[in-house]
Design a protein around this motif. Structure first.
Motif, PDB file in Angstrom:
ATOM      1  N   ILE A 111       0.882  -1.177   0.000  1.00 59.17           N
ATOM      2  CA  ILE A 111       0.000   0.000   0.000  1.00 59.17           C
ATOM      3  C   ILE A 111       0.914   1.220   0.000  1.00 59.17           C
ATOM      4  CG2 ILE A 111      -1.811   1.223   1.274  1.00 59.17           C
ATOM      5  CD1 ILE A 111      -2.369  -1.573   2.637  1.00 59.17           C
ATOM      6  N   ALA A 112       0.948   1.957  -1.104  1.00 56.08           N
ATOM      7  CA  ALA A 112       1.936   3.048  -1.205  1.00 56.08           C
ATOM      8  C   ALA A 112       1.554   4.051  -2.270  1.00 56.08           C
ATOM      9  CB  ALA A 112       3.307   2.468  -1.547  1.00 56.08           C
ATOM     10  N   SER A 113       2.181   5.225  -2.164  1.00 54.65           N
ATOM     11  CA  SER A 113       2.066   6.225  -3.220  1.00 54.65           C
ATOM     12  C   SER A 113       2.980   5.828  -4.367  1.00 54.65           C
ATOM     13  CB  SER A 113       2.506   7.591  -2.686  1.00 54.65           C
ATOM     14  OG  SER A 113       1.592   8.051  -1.723  1.00 54.65           O
ATOM     15  N   ASP A 114       2.794   6.480  -5.502  1.00 57.55           N
ATOM     16  CA  ASP A 114       3.652   6.222  -6.650  1.00 57.55           C
ATOM     17  C   ASP A 114       4.824   7.209  -6.601  1.00 57.55           C
ATOM     18  OD1 ASP A 114       4.848   6.037  -9.130  1.00 57.55           O
ATOM     19  OD2 ASP A 114       2.970   5.600 -10.159  1.00 57.55           O
ATOM     20  N   PHE A 115       5.961   6.753  -6.065  1.00 57.29           N
ATOM     21  CA  PHE A 115       7.103   7.648  -5.839  1.00 57.29           C
ATOM     22  C   PHE A 115       7.719   8.172  -7.148  1.00 57.29           C
ATOM     23  CE2 PHE A 115       7.899   4.854  -1.870  1.00 57.29           C
ATOM     24  CZ  PHE A 115       7.104   5.669  -1.078  1.00 57.29           C
ATOM     25  N   VAL A 116       7.707   7.342  -8.182  1.00 59.81           N
ATOM     26  CA  VAL A 116       8.285   7.788  -9.458  1.00 59.81           C
ATOM     27  C   VAL A 116       7.472   8.976  -9.986  1.00 59.81           C
ATOM     28  CG1 VAL A 116       8.857   7.128 -11.826  1.00 59.81           C
ATOM     29  CG2 VAL A 116       9.139   5.471  -9.990  1.00 59.81           C
ATOM     30  N   GLU A 117       6.160   8.847  -9.906  1.00 60.20           N
ATOM     31  CA  GLU A 117       5.292   9.932 -10.379  1.00 60.20           C
ATOM     32  C   GLU A 117       5.469  11.182  -9.537  1.00 60.20           C
ATOM     33  OE1 GLU A 117       3.322   7.901 -13.636  1.00 60.20           O
ATOM     34  OE2 GLU A 117       3.882   9.935 -13.119  1.00 60.20           O
ATOM     35  N   GLU A 118       5.706  11.017  -8.237  1.00 57.41           N
ATOM     36  CA  GLU A 118       5.953  12.196  -7.391  1.00 57.41           C
ATOM     37  C   GLU A 118       7.188  12.955  -7.897  1.00 57.41           C
ATOM     38  OE1 GLU A 118       4.271  10.300  -3.152  1.00 57.41           O
ATOM     39  OE2 GLU A 118       6.423  10.380  -3.542  1.00 57.41           O
ATOM     40  N   GLY A 119       8.250  12.209  -8.201  1.00 57.82           N
ATOM     41  CA  GLY A 119       9.482  12.828  -8.708  1.00 57.82           C
ATOM     42  C   GLY A 119       9.233  13.536 -10.031  1.00 57.82           C
ATOM     43  N   ARG A 120       8.453  12.886 -10.900  1.00 54.90           N
ATOM     44  CA  ARG A 120       8.149  13.510 -12.197  1.00 54.90           C
ATOM     45  C   ARG A 120       7.375  14.804 -12.003  1.00 54.90           C
ATOM     46  NH1 ARG A 120       5.960   8.097 -14.484  1.00 54.90           N
ATOM     47  NH2 ARG A 120       7.872   7.123 -15.253  1.00 54.90           N
ATOM     48  N   LEU A 121       6.408  14.770 -11.106  1.00 57.21           N
ATOM     49  CA  LEU A 121       5.576  15.968 -10.910  1.00 57.21           C
ATOM     50  C   LEU A 121       6.407  17.120 -10.349  1.00 57.21           C
ATOM     51  CD1 LEU A 121       2.795  17.123 -11.284  1.00 57.21           C
ATOM     52  CD2 LEU A 121       2.242  16.455  -8.964  1.00 57.21           C
ATOM     53  N   GLY A 125      19.181   3.478  -0.875  1.00 58.18           N
ATOM     54  CA  GLY A 125      18.631   2.118  -0.935  1.00 58.18           C
ATOM     55  C   GLY A 125      17.146   2.035  -0.618  1.00 58.18           C
ATOM     56  N   SER A 126      16.541   3.155  -0.199  1.00 57.42           N
ATOM     57  CA  SER A 126      15.104   3.110   0.122  1.00 57.42           C
ATOM     58  C   SER A 126      14.289   3.357  -1.146  1.00 57.42           C
ATOM     59  CB  SER A 126      14.750   4.165   1.171  1.00 57.42           C
ATOM     60  OG  SER A 126      14.849   5.464   0.626  1.00 57.42           O
ATOM     61  N   ILE A 154      15.110   6.017  -4.285  1.00 54.77           N
ATOM     62  CA  ILE A 154      15.411   5.487  -5.625  1.00 54.77           C
ATOM     63  C   ILE A 154      14.390   6.009  -6.650  1.00 54.77           C
ATOM     64  CG2 ILE A 154      15.482   3.350  -6.996  1.00 54.77           C
ATOM     65  CD1 ILE A 154      16.465   1.942  -4.345  1.00 54.77           C
ATOM     66  N   ASP A 155      13.118   5.891  -6.301  1.00 48.94           N
ATOM     67  CA  ASP A 155      12.070   6.206  -7.280  1.00 48.94           C
ATOM     68  C   ASP A 155      11.876   7.709  -7.489  1.00 48.94           C
ATOM     69  OD1 ASP A 155      11.744   3.533  -7.530  1.00 48.94           O
ATOM     70  OD2 ASP A 155       9.843   3.414  -6.450  1.00 48.94           O
ATOM     71  N   ARG A 156      11.990   8.486  -6.418  1.00 53.36           N
ATOM     72  CA  ARG A 156      11.813   9.947  -6.584  1.00 53.36           C
ATOM     73  C   ARG A 156      12.965  10.526  -7.402  1.00 53.36           C
ATOM     74  NH1 ARG A 156       9.634  10.991  -0.376  1.00 53.36           N
ATOM     75  NH2 ARG A 156       7.572  10.108  -0.784  1.00 53.36           N
ATOM     76  N   LYS A 157      14.143   9.972  -7.234  1.00 57.28           N
ATOM     77  CA  LYS A 157      15.302  10.396  -8.025  1.00 57.28           C
ATOM     78  C   LYS A 157      15.071  10.007  -9.490  1.00 57.28           C
ATOM     79  CE  LYS A 157      20.279   9.237  -8.237  1.00 57.28           C
ATOM     80  NZ  LYS A 157      21.028  10.469  -8.099  1.00 57.28           N
ATOM     81  N   ARG A 158      14.620   8.778  -9.685  1.00 57.05           N
ATOM     82  CA  ARG A 158      14.410   8.284 -11.049  1.00 57.05           C
ATOM     83  C   ARG A 158      13.380   9.127 -11.813  1.00 57.05           C
ATOM     84  NH1 ARG A 158      11.955   2.720 -11.324  1.00 57.05           N
ATOM     85  NH2 ARG A 158      10.517   3.336 -12.952  1.00 57.05           N
ATOM     86  N   GLY A 159      12.236   9.358 -11.169  1.00 58.18           N
ATOM     87  CA  GLY A 159      11.166  10.122 -11.826  1.00 58.18           C
ATOM     88  C   GLY A 159      11.614  11.534 -12.157  1.00 58.18           C
TER      89      GLY A 159
END
Ligand code: AHR
Length: 358
Positions: A172-182, A205-206, A210-215
């Motif tokens: 159950i989580a937010s979409d971290f990649v999309e947060e970074g993109r936004l 490593g969290s 990882i995902d916020r950087k990627r997005g």
């Protein structure tokens, strides 16, 4: 009207709509701001259920006795941010409301402590485990032990990297990649497409780091005049965010046009560093971050923080809905995505701040 002005007008109208969900905004943003890149496919998560969001039945789960309250072990990462504290409270208070016997363990940011807590929950034969994993890797052995004992594991807020996804029941989580993109799209608009950015990353490593950087980097890579000139971890901590920003200011000074912080606490620390360096946050340096905590909304009203992408920490109700469904033998989706929204000067007021719980 030139293309940038057209994009800007469209984006401004978008963020004006208070309450519009992050995913809906992203669907349109993906179409209008390509930063010189071919626009990506619009995000369709709200209307189309992805494969991973379809309910799946659970492997061998021990059924609790229906006349007794259930016992759930909750392994929390720690208390590094206001967001984390709000998540802990949400899970604890929801357990109390539902009469769940909750065993709580604070890992003080250490994965080894989380693994120990999980082994202790398994030895105590809890009915289910809720885990907020500090990092993505290194969970397979202990998750196998839980599965072998018939104890379902519900992941909250952060995901894990495992070869076999039957090792956990749901995430159950937010979409971290999309947060970074936004965050990147917002900054692109704010800086009229050009400038030098420093990035303060979360815990190495969290999943969110990882995902916020990627997005974010994915969008910036398509913007020829936006550059990330420095990037360093601040561990999601306010004090470390300040320290990292002090070092960035020392090295780059007035070259810095913007800060992207992976959470609000680090952004608020960075804002303090900017003020102490004699600069004006919001004017000399634009700051954007993620979480949407009360202090961040207050900073938006004051003009020191430009925008914050919400990441909802109130996961208690969804976590216990999942636990109860799993224990009742019902199928649950493998991924339950939490919808969030963007806050900036256009939709944030003192009323928004006082209505914020965390
Ligand atoms: O995993 C969620 C992140 O962890 C939040 O953004 C941050 O504040 C927290 O510490």
């Amino acid at each position: 009207m030139n293309t940038v002005a057209m994009r800007k007008g469209l984006l401004n109208r978008l963020v004006l709509k208070r309450g519009v969900s992050l995913l809906l905004v992203l669907s349109v943003l993906a179409l209008v701001v390509g930063c010189g890149k071919a626009p990506e496919q619009p995000v369709k998560k709200q209307t189309v259920k992805q494969e991973s969001e379809r309910p799946v039945s659970q492997p061998q789960v021990k059924q609790p006795r229906s006349d007794e309250p259930i016992t759930v072990g909750f392994s929390q990462i720690g208390a590094e941010s206001a967001w984390r504290t709000a998540e802990t409270k949400s899970i604890q208070s929801e357990a109390a409301v539902r009469g769940v016997n909750l065993k709580f363990s604070d890992a003080q940011q250490k994965q080894e402590n989380q693994i120990k807590a999980l082994r202790s929950f398994i030895a105590q034969k809890v009915d289910a485990i809720i885990l907020a994993p500090v990092v993505e890797t290194g969970w397979e052995p202990v998750l196998k032990e839980a599965r072998d004992a018939g104890i379902p594991v519900v992941l909250v807020d952060r995901g894990v990297n495992v070869s076999d996804d039957s090792l956990y029941a749901t995430l159950i989580a937010s979409d971290f990649v999309e947060e970074g993109r936004l965050a990147a799209h917002w900054l692109y608009d704010k800086l009229d497409g050009k400038g030098s950015i420093v990035q303060i990353e979360g815990t190495p490593g969290s999943a969110p780091a990882i995902d916020r950087k990627r997005g974010f980097e994915e969008v910036v890579a398509g913007c020829p005049e936006l550059k990330i000139i420095k990037s360093q971890s601040g561990d999601f901590l306010r004090a470390k965010g300040k320290e990292v920003m002090e070092a960035f200011l020392k090295a780059e000074g007035k070259n810095i046009n913007a800060v992207y912080a992976h959470n609000d606490d680090m952004a608020l620390g960075a804002i303090q560093a900017i003020i102490e360096a004699g600069m004006v946050p919001g004017q000399d340096i634009v700051v954007v971050s993620i979480d949407g905590i009360k202090d961040a909304l207050q900073a938006i009203v004051e003009g020191t923080l430009g925008a914050s992408i919400e990441c909802n920490p109130l996961l208690g109700p969804k976590a216990f809905d999942a636990v109860e469904s799993i224990l009742a033998g019902e199928a649950v989706p493998k991924k339950i995505t939490v919808a969030d929204q963007l806050f900036d000067g256009l939709n944030t007021s003192m009323e928004t701040v006082s209505g914020r719980e965390y």
